[in-house]
Design an enzyme around this catalytic site. Structure first.
Site, PDB file in Angstrom:
ATOM      1  N   CYS A   1      34.031  26.725  44.419  1.00  0.00           N
ATOM      2  CA  CYS A   1      34.473  26.680  43.027  1.00  0.00           C
ATOM      3  C   CYS A   1      35.001  25.307  42.642  1.00  0.00           C
ATOM      4  O   CYS A   1      36.123  25.158  42.154  1.00  0.00           O
ATOM      5  CB  CYS A   1      35.518  27.760  42.779  1.00  0.00           C
ATOM      6  SG  CYS A   1      34.868  29.425  43.033  1.00  0.00           S
TER       7      CYS A   1
ATOM      8  N   ASN B   1      39.846  31.580  52.174  1.00  0.00           N
ATOM      9  CA  ASN B   1      38.402  31.519  51.972  1.00  0.00           C
ATOM     10  C   ASN B   1      37.753  30.364  52.719  1.00  0.00           C
ATOM     11  O   ASN B   1      36.546  30.373  52.945  1.00  0.00           O
ATOM     12  CB  ASN B   1      38.079  31.418  50.473  1.00  0.00           C
ATOM     13  CG  ASN B   1      38.544  30.115  49.856  1.00  0.00           C
ATOM     14  OD1 ASN B   1      39.666  29.683  50.081  1.00  0.00           O
ATOM     15  ND2 ASN B   1      37.691  29.486  49.066  1.00  0.00           N
TER      16      ASN B   1
ATOM     17  N   GLY C   1      33.033  41.279  43.684  1.00  0.00           N
ATOM     18  CA  GLY C   1      31.797  41.946  44.062  1.00  0.00           C
ATOM     19  C   GLY C   1      30.851  41.097  44.870  1.00  0.00           C
ATOM     20  O   GLY C   1      30.296  41.537  45.874  1.00  0.00           O
ATOM     21  N   HIS C   2      30.630  39.841  44.455  1.00  0.00           N
ATOM     22  CA  HIS C   2      29.575  39.061  45.092  1.00  0.00           C
ATOM     23  C   HIS C   2      29.935  38.558  46.480  1.00  0.00           C
ATOM     24  O   HIS C   2      29.077  38.034  47.187  1.00  0.00           O
ATOM     25  CB  HIS C   2      29.146  37.891  44.196  1.00  0.00           C
ATOM     26  CG  HIS C   2      30.144  36.793  44.051  1.00  0.00           C
ATOM     27  ND1 HIS C   2      31.181  36.844  43.157  1.00  0.00           N
ATOM     28  CD2 HIS C   2      30.263  35.612  44.679  1.00  0.00           C
ATOM     29  CE1 HIS C   2      31.891  35.740  43.236  1.00  0.00           C
ATOM     30  NE2 HIS C   2      31.353  34.966  44.160  1.00  0.00           N
TER      31      HIS C   2
ATOM     32  N   THR D   1      38.318  35.697  39.583  1.00  0.00           N
ATOM     33  CA  THR D   1      39.092  34.698  38.842  1.00  0.00           C
ATOM     34  C   THR D   1      39.734  35.326  37.613  1.00  0.00           C
ATOM     35  O   THR D   1      40.909  35.078  37.308  1.00  0.00           O
ATOM     36  CB  THR D   1      38.197  33.519  38.432  1.00  0.00           C
ATOM     37  OG1 THR D   1      37.818  32.792  39.604  1.00  0.00           O
ATOM     38  CG2 THR D   1      38.931  32.566  37.488  1.00  0.00           C
TER      39      THR D   1
ATOM     40  N   THR E   1      33.056  46.200  26.237  1.00  0.00           N
ATOM     41  CA  THR E   1      32.165  47.209  26.809  1.00  0.00           C
ATOM     42  C   THR E   1      31.898  46.911  28.277  1.00  0.00           C
ATOM     43  O   THR E   1      31.550  45.797  28.656  1.00  0.00           O
ATOM     44  CB  THR E   1      30.822  47.234  26.047  1.00  0.00           C
ATOM     45  OG1 THR E   1      31.086  47.522  24.668  1.00  0.00           O
ATOM     46  CG2 THR E   1      29.882  48.283  26.615  1.00  0.00           C
TER      47      THR E   1
ATOM     48  N   GLN F   1      38.720  37.748  50.074  1.00  0.00           N
ATOM     49  CA  GLN F   1      38.066  37.548  51.362  1.00  0.00           C
ATOM     50  C   GLN F   1      38.469  38.596  52.396  1.00  0.00           C
ATOM     51  O   GLN F   1      37.886  38.647  53.482  1.00  0.00           O
ATOM     52  CB  GLN F   1      38.359  36.144  51.890  1.00  0.00           C
ATOM     53  CG  GLN F   1      37.789  35.020  51.042  1.00  0.00           C
ATOM     54  CD  GLN F   1      36.268  34.963  51.076  1.00  0.00           C
ATOM     55  OE1 GLN F   1      35.619  35.553  51.925  1.00  0.00           O
ATOM     56  NE2 GLN F   1      35.693  34.220  50.134  1.00  0.00           N
TER      57      GLN F   1
END
Length: 379
Positions: A320, A149, A198-199, A73, A235, A177
């Site tokens: 979401c 998705n 990533g997830h 996002t 960071t 996706q």
């Protein structure tokens, strides 16, 4: 009967891979700030750059083209909000099937936003896109998704790239996706930017990336202290990056033929249990890991609750929406009747899915349908 524990919602988030867990824990043992020049800082920098190379490898990108973000996002928002400013966009075009992050970011720019429609099979309406491109005044920022998705429909990115690429306009592809499911070759492809997550591939939540070509290198959202070569301040989350890289490397070895077999088993079972089942996007090319279907008369809210009580986790579409069960904007854009869209269920497989998961779902659904039939007869 003992309660099952069957997870069939990989399109929302895939379980943490063992390789990602190992890399995450190893990185958490490191100390320091990756921007520091001492030995501890250099060790963290090496961890980040290893993760960058691994993610780039799965995306077909050059390592320097990978900008780590906190999520897909954020990557989409950086590309749209930052890209609209950098490329002096006058209008933004977003496909009607895009993740909600895209139109939300487009609206946040204050620029005019055009919706590119979907065809009944779930593919983007290329005739409408051609018309939008031909009539555009000024610079146009085009945002499209590669794989939907909700339905798993694969968009003709090659044709879209051929339409947008030779023009003066900018192309952003939401590849969330597609990443890990289809071959990506970002470095050699036409899109100016791509967003990945990533997830969705078995890394922890909280890490994504924006892939950028050299001419889009100054697309920024968070200025900060110059991290990520000045492209995203703050960071770096080095432990999450390490896990993302390990997950990407492992995902490159996934057997998608096996997952297609699970989809085939599921769809055959659905047609046996409910001959009137509607499988959305069945007439288009789809990735072999997800089935979005509706059985007329079986509301998704009711079915999901009953499945959850039996220990099976599925969804009705995008995750979401703050936990809400609502009618899919994707299905409505495909012209699906609202009363049928209210019956939509999405079953999505991933790296640790098994044949037993598919058969467990079919068995549970058979029980639900039999109960519904008895209830209807009693009434």
């Amino acid at each position: 009967m003992a309660r099952q524990n069957v997870y069939l919602d990989h399109n929302a988030a895939s379980p943490l891979r063992p390789e990602a867990r190992t890399a995450l824990l190893a990185a958490l043992d490191l100390t320091g700030n990756p921007s520091s020049v001492h030995a501890h800082g250099r060790a963290l920098r090496d961890t980040i750059e290893t993760g960058r190379r691994q993610v780039a490898g799965l995306a077909g990108a050059e390592p320097r083209q990978v900008v780590f973000t906190g999520s897909a996002t954020e990557a989409i928002t950086q590309a749209i909000v930052g890209g609209a400013k950098m490329f002096a966009a006058s209008t933004i075009a977003v496909s009607a099937g895009d993740h909600i992050a895209a139109p939300q970011a487009a609206n946040a720019t204050g620029l005019p936003v055009i919706s590119i429609g979907l065809l009944p099979d779930g593919r983007i309406d290329l005739d409408q896109l051609a018309k939008i491109l031909a009539e555009a005044e000024g610079n146009l920022l085009v945002c499209v998704h590669w794989v939907n998705n909700e339905t798993g429909v694969v968009q003709p990115i090659g044709r879209i790239s051929a339409m947008v690429g030779p023009t003066r306009h900018t192309l952003l592809v939401d590849a969330v996706q597609a990443f890990g499911k289809l071959p990506l070759d970002f470095a050699a492809s036409a899109p100016d930017m791509m967003a990945i997550s990533g997830h969705k591939i078995g890394a922890p939540s909280g890490i994504g990336a924006l892939l950028v070509k050299g001419h889009a290198d100054t697309v920024r959202l968070i200025p900060g202290g110059g991290q990520e070569q000045g492209r995203r301040g703050g960071t770096e989350a080095f432990a999450l990056i390490a896990a993302f890289g390990a997950a990407a490397e492992a995902a490159g070895n996934d057997d998608w033929t096996r997952l297609q077999g699970l989809v085939d088993t599921l769809e055959a079972g659905l047609k046996t249990l409910a001959p009137d089942v509607v499988i959305f996007g069945a007439e288009a090319e789809r990735v072999g890991s997800v089935v979005n279907f509706a059985i007329p008369g079986l509301k998704s809210a009711t079915a999901m609750m009953a499945l959850d009580l039996q220990g099976l986790s599925v969804s009705s579409g995008s995750a979401c929406s703050s936990g809400k069960v609502s009618v899919s904007h994707v299905l409505l854009a495909m012209g699906v009747a609202p009363e049928l869209a209210e019956c939509a269920l999405r079953v999505s497989f991933g790296w640790n899915s098994t044949e037993e998961d598919a058969t467990a779902f079919l068995s549970a659904l058979e029980t639900i349908l039999a109960r519904q039939k008895r209830s209807g007869q009693a009434a």
